[in-house]
Design an enzyme around this catalytic site. Structure first.
Site, PDB file in Angstrom:
ATOM      1  N   ARG A 155      46.353  34.939  47.477  1.00  0.00           N
ATOM      2  CA  ARG A 155      47.434  35.708  46.675  1.00  0.00           C
ATOM      3  C   ARG A 155      47.887  36.713  47.734  1.00  0.00           C
ATOM      4  NH1 ARG A 155      45.040  39.231  41.556  1.00  0.00           N
ATOM      5  NH2 ARG A 155      44.055  40.401  43.515  1.00  0.00           N
ATOM      6  N   ASP A 214      34.500  37.081  47.889  1.00  0.00           N
ATOM      7  CA  ASP A 214      33.782  38.149  48.543  1.00  0.00           C
ATOM      8  C   ASP A 214      32.286  38.088  48.162  1.00  0.00           C
ATOM      9  OD1 ASP A 214      35.792  38.675  49.909  1.00  0.00           O
ATOM     10  OD2 ASP A 214      36.276  40.661  48.692  1.00  0.00           O
ATOM     11  N   ASP A 274      35.505  40.421  42.979  1.00  0.00           N
ATOM     12  CA  ASP A 274      36.043  39.324  43.810  1.00  0.00           C
ATOM     13  C   ASP A 274      34.888  38.237  44.068  1.00  0.00           C
ATOM     14  OD1 ASP A 274      36.824  37.679  46.244  1.00  0.00           O
ATOM     15  OD2 ASP A 274      38.715  38.913  46.271  1.00  0.00           O
ATOM     16  N   THR A 319      52.930  40.719  45.909  1.00  0.00           N
ATOM     17  CA  THR A 319      53.729  40.084  44.515  1.00  0.00           C
ATOM     18  C   THR A 319      52.536  39.551  43.815  1.00  0.00           C
ATOM     19  OG1 THR A 319      53.556  37.776  45.825  1.00  0.00           O
ATOM     20  CG2 THR A 319      55.381  39.531  46.109  1.00  0.00           C
TER      21      THR A 319
END
Length: 209
Positions: free
Chosen positions: A104, A203, A200, A108
């Site tokens: 990602r 992670d 996340d 944006t």
């Protein structure tokens, strides 16, 4: 119109509750994601066709039901999707595994492709695209679009946590794809993370930040 199915099994709910906790460590998080994937795979494969097969047991001849020549493939969206692969393979060990690499863009929030490798006979396989999180839906939409361009025609998407925004985007762009969701959360925040979510997933699976 394909199905959107939210899991209701108590074991799935229980394990998702544990991985949401911020104090759950990487090892337990990784193991639980795999276990949840196995349980969700069990649900997502319930309609696979069967055929009668004549066999011989140690006692005598009989007829049993086996999968009807169904070829399957698991395609994780890298990198977090890797955490679901072993759990899926526990249930369908003969499946082939492809990989779609997307990350990602932090400004944006759009997905960018960096890797793509799938089985050559993907058009003959039922494909399970897996990613623990369905947030904006961008990565899932792009991964499925790429698979369709290479000939995949029967695709199921599986995620552990989803935001309504991501579900809506995936459903609008790929209305023929069944979506299996472990838990449907409230919304995305301004940083496009799922609320309440679990942080996340990549992670937490791999111990990185």
């Amino acid at each position: 119109m394909a199905q959107t199915i939210i899991m209701t099994h108590p074991l799935i709910k229980h394990k998702i509750g544990i991985i949401r906790r911020k104090e759950t460590g990487n090892r337990d998080f990784r193991a639980l994601v795999s276990e949840i994937a196995s349980l969700m795979c069990y649900e997502a494969t319930k309609d696979l066709p069967l055929e009668k097969v004549a066999i011989e047991t140690p006692i005598g001849k009989t007829e049993v039901e086996e999968l009807s020549g169904k070829k399957l493939a698991i395609v994780p969206i890298l990198r977090a999707g890797l955490g679901m692969v072993d759990g899926m393979l526990n249930m369908i060990p003969a499946a082939k595994v492809g990989h779609v690499g997307l990350y990602r863009d932090e400004s944006t929030h759009e997905p960018i492709e960096y890797y793509f490798k799938i089985p050559e006979d993907i058009s003959q396989r039922e494909v399970f695209v897996v990613d623990p999180m369905l947030a904006t839906g961008g990565s899932a939409v792009d991964a499925i679009t790429m698979l369709k361009k290479r000939g995949a025609n029967k695709i199921i998407f599986m995620c552990i946590i989803a935001a309504p925004e991501g579900v809506a985007k995936l459903r609008s762009m790929h209305p023929d794809v069944d979506i299996y969701i472990g838990a449907l959360d409230e919304k995305l925040n301004d940083d496009k993370y799922i609320v309440p979510g679990l942080g996340d997933a990549g992670d937490r699976i791999f111990g990185t930040k």
